[in-house]
Design a protein around this motif. Structure first.
Motif, PDB file in Angstrom:
ATOM      1  N   LEU A 117       0.850  -1.183   0.000  1.00  0.00           N
ATOM      2  CA  LEU A 117       0.000   0.000   0.000  1.00  0.00           C
ATOM      3  C   LEU A 117       0.886   1.232   0.000  1.00  0.00           C
ATOM      4  O   LEU A 117       1.757   1.382   0.853  1.00  0.00           O
ATOM      5  N   LYS A 118       0.699   2.108  -0.994  1.00  0.00           N
ATOM      6  CA  LYS A 118       1.513   3.326  -1.076  1.00  0.00           C
ATOM      7  C   LYS A 118       1.312   4.186   0.169  1.00  0.00           C
ATOM      8  O   LYS A 118       0.178   4.339   0.633  1.00  0.00           O
ATOM      9  N   PRO A 119       2.384   4.725   0.726  1.00  0.00           N
ATOM     10  CA  PRO A 119       2.240   5.591   1.907  1.00  0.00           C
ATOM     11  C   PRO A 119       1.460   6.841   1.576  1.00  0.00           C
ATOM     12  O   PRO A 119       1.531   7.381   0.474  1.00  0.00           O
ATOM     13  N   GLY A 120       0.669   7.307   2.563  1.00  0.00           N
ATOM     14  CA  GLY A 120      -0.089   8.530   2.374  1.00  0.00           C
ATOM     15  C   GLY A 120      -1.451   8.319   1.749  1.00  0.00           C
ATOM     16  O   GLY A 120      -2.200   9.259   1.563  1.00  0.00           O
ATOM     17  N   HIS A 121      -1.778   7.066   1.414  1.00  0.00           N
ATOM     18  CA  HIS A 121      -3.081   6.772   0.823  1.00  0.00           C
ATOM     19  C   HIS A 121      -3.809   5.755   1.679  1.00  0.00           C
ATOM     20  O   HIS A 121      -3.193   4.899   2.299  1.00  0.00           O
ATOM     21  N   PHE A 122      -5.132   5.876   1.715  1.00  0.00           N
ATOM     22  CA  PHE A 122      -5.919   4.911   2.461  1.00  0.00           C
ATOM     23  C   PHE A 122      -7.305   4.828   1.851  1.00  0.00           C
ATOM     24  O   PHE A 122      -7.747   5.715   1.126  1.00  0.00           O
ATOM     25  N   LEU A 123      -7.993   3.759   2.182  1.00  0.00           N
ATOM     26  CA  LEU A 123      -9.378   3.568   1.755  1.00  0.00           C
ATOM     27  C   LEU A 123     -10.267   3.786   2.968  1.00  0.00           C
ATOM     28  O   LEU A 123      -9.943   3.302   4.053  1.00  0.00           O
ATOM     29  N   PRO A 124     -11.345   4.509   2.852  1.00  0.00           N
ATOM     30  CA  PRO A 124     -12.217   4.686   4.002  1.00  0.00           C
ATOM     31  C   PRO A 124     -12.663   3.332   4.542  1.00  0.00           C
ATOM     32  O   PRO A 124     -12.790   2.362   3.785  1.00  0.00           O
ATOM     33  N   PRO A 125     -12.892   3.217   5.848  1.00  0.00           N
ATOM     34  CA  PRO A 125     -13.365   1.952   6.413  1.00  0.00           C
ATOM     35  C   PRO A 125     -14.603   1.453   5.681  1.00  0.00           C
ATOM     36  O   PRO A 125     -15.430   2.255   5.240  1.00  0.00           O
ATOM     37  N   LEU A 126     -14.737   0.157   5.574  1.00  0.00           N
ATOM     38  CA  LEU A 126     -15.833  -0.420   4.796  1.00  0.00           C
ATOM     39  C   LEU A 126     -17.083  -0.657   5.623  1.00  0.00           C
ATOM     40  O   LEU A 126     -18.118  -0.992   5.079  1.00  0.00           O
ATOM     41  N   MET A 127     -16.979  -0.520   6.954  1.00  0.00           N
ATOM     42  CA  MET A 127     -18.136  -0.758   7.809  1.00  0.00           C
ATOM     43  C   MET A 127     -18.218   0.366   8.839  1.00  0.00           C
ATOM     44  O   MET A 127     -17.228   0.706   9.474  1.00  0.00           O
ATOM     45  N   PHE A 128     -19.427   0.933   8.979  1.00  0.00           N
ATOM     46  CA  PHE A 128     -19.642   1.986   9.952  1.00  0.00           C
ATOM     47  C   PHE A 128     -20.845   1.642  10.814  1.00  0.00           C
ATOM     48  O   PHE A 128     -21.833   1.093  10.325  1.00  0.00           O
ATOM     49  N   ALA A 129     -20.783   1.994  12.094  1.00  0.00           N
ATOM     50  CA  ALA A 129     -21.967   1.942  12.943  1.00  0.00           C
ATOM     51  C   ALA A 129     -22.882   3.099  12.554  1.00  0.00           C
ATOM     52  O   ALA A 129     -22.455   4.072  11.926  1.00  0.00           O
ATOM     53  N   ARG A 130     -24.171   3.008  12.936  1.00  0.00           N
ATOM     54  CA  ARG A 130     -25.115   4.065  12.575  1.00  0.00           C
ATOM     55  C   ARG A 130     -24.664   5.429  13.093  1.00  0.00           C
ATOM     56  O   ARG A 130     -24.757   6.442  12.404  1.00  0.00           O
ATOM     57  N   THR A 184     -30.192   6.289   6.967  1.00  0.00           N
ATOM     58  CA  THR A 184     -29.437   7.364   7.610  1.00  0.00           C
ATOM     59  C   THR A 184     -29.034   8.416   6.595  1.00  0.00           C
ATOM     60  O   THR A 184     -29.065   9.618   6.881  1.00  0.00           O
ATOM     61  N   LEU A 185     -28.665   7.975   5.395  1.00  0.00           N
ATOM     62  CA  LEU A 185     -28.269   8.921   4.352  1.00  0.00           C
ATOM     63  C   LEU A 185     -29.448   9.775   3.907  1.00  0.00           C
ATOM     64  O   LEU A 185     -29.309  10.972   3.657  1.00  0.00           O
ATOM     65  N   ASP A 186     -30.627   9.157   3.784  1.00  0.00           N
ATOM     66  CA  ASP A 186     -31.796   9.875   3.291  1.00  0.00           C
ATOM     67  C   ASP A 186     -32.423  10.780   4.352  1.00  0.00           C
ATOM     68  O   ASP A 186     -32.987  11.825   4.026  1.00  0.00           O
ATOM     69  N   ALA A 187     -32.345  10.358   5.611  1.00  0.00           N
ATOM     70  CA  ALA A 187     -32.983  11.123   6.686  1.00  0.00           C
ATOM     71  C   ALA A 187     -32.100  11.116   7.926  1.00  0.00           C
ATOM     72  O   ALA A 187     -32.385  10.442   8.905  1.00  0.00           O
ATOM     73  N   PRO A 188     -30.991  11.858   7.904  1.00  0.00           N
ATOM     74  CA  PRO A 188     -30.072  11.869   9.054  1.00  0.00           C
ATOM     75  C   PRO A 188     -30.738  12.461  10.294  1.00  0.00           C
ATOM     76  O   PRO A 188     -31.634  13.302  10.195  1.00  0.00           O
ATOM     77  N   LEU A 189     -30.300  12.010  11.459  1.00  0.00           N
ATOM     78  CA  LEU A 189     -30.851  12.494  12.715  1.00  0.00           C
ATOM     79  C   LEU A 189     -30.262  13.841  13.131  1.00  0.00           C
ATOM     80  O   LEU A 189     -30.889  14.595  13.872  1.00  0.00           O
ATOM     81  N   ALA A 190     -29.051  14.128  12.686  1.00  0.00           N
ATOM     82  CA  ALA A 190     -28.364  15.350  13.086  1.00  0.00           C
ATOM     83  C   ALA A 190     -28.223  16.300  11.900  1.00  0.00           C
ATOM     84  O   ALA A 190     -28.192  15.864  10.751  1.00  0.00           O
ATOM     85  N   MET A 191     -28.134  17.575  12.199  1.00  0.00           N
ATOM     86  CA  MET A 191     -27.923  18.565  11.148  1.00  0.00           C
ATOM     87  C   MET A 191     -27.082  19.702  11.707  1.00  0.00           C
ATOM     88  O   MET A 191     -27.143  20.007  12.904  1.00  0.00           O
TER      89      MET A 191
END
Length: 236
Positions: free
Chosen positions: A61-74, A117-124
């Motif tokens: 993996l080239k330094p300085g690059h990353f992929l966002p995590p593939l799993m997120f909690a709500r 969550t994407l369509d109707a987020p709880l926070a703004m």
């Protein structure tokens, strides 16, 4: 192990290795076939991970690059969306573009259940400012000076329009509700100061300042914490 979990595990292995790792080694660690590793490497590359290498040679993996995590909690999805919307409201054009691009990448790797969550987020975020004052010196120039850890000789106008010359060590850019500020060490005042970016009339890059930006940033945050603690408490 699910495929998303396996891809995340593969990324974590590559993050910790400085030398190329062969598909055979990766297959043993993840308990899958080499063919599966080749498919997973291709998928990670397609999603934007900077994986270099080839079959028989190994992958790194080239330094300085990353992929966002593939799993997120709500709650993690909520936090990310809130942050990106805040940037979209208060960031400059560079950060707004980056925010939109980041959201596209994140949406691409989120599971379908996160769609609600994407369509109707709880926070703004709070209401956006009607406008931000125009910057004579582009924020990208200030960002470049921060990254290069170099002094900036600036011409700065105060609220009354009086201008002065300062030499500052730029540390961070703050995005407030109705203004943007440059936090920096001021050689004239021998202390940390914040400068509204719309009042910076000129900026000239100079020599590198002594020490490390990480140390300067730590000192800045300590200064801001002490300043906040020194403020009188609000009374009901």
């Amino acid at each position: 192990m699910s495929r998303s979990g396996r891809l995340l595990g593969l990324m974590e292995i590559l993050r910790t290795r400085r030398c190329p790792v062969t598909a055979a080694q990766l297959a043993v660690e993840l308990a899958v076939s080499e063919r599966t590793i080749y498919r997973d490497i291709a998928e990670l590359t397609a999603q934007g991970a900077a994986v270099e290498g080839s079959a028989g040679v190994g992958y790194v993996l080239k330094p300085g690059h990353f992929l966002p995590p593939l799993m997120f909690a709500r709650e993690e999805v909520e936090a990310i969306l809130l942050g990106l919307r805040y940037v979209d409201q208060r960031g400059d054009d560079v950060l707004k573009t980056a925010s939109a691009a980041a959201l596209v990448k994140i949406v691409a790797v989120l599971p379908p259940v996160a769609g609600a969550t994407l369509d109707a987020p709880l926070a703004m975020p709070g209401p956006p400012a009607p406008f931000f004052p125009h910057n004579v010196v582009e924020l990208d120039r200030l960002r470049a000076a921060i990254r290069a850890q170099c002094r900036l000789e600036i011409v700065y106008a105060d609220a009354a329009g009086r201008s002065s010359r300062r030499v500052v060590w730029p540390v961070q850019i703050g995005f407030m509700d109705s203004a943007r500020v440059l936090a920096a060490w001021c050689e004239l005042r021998k202390a940390f100061r914040t400068f509204r970016t719309d009042r910076i009339l000129e900026a000239k890059e100079g020599a590198r300042y002594p020490g490390r930006r990480s140390e300067l940033m730590r000192a800045l945050h300590e200064h801001l914490t002490l300043s906040a603690q020194a403020q009188p408490a609000d009374r009901n």
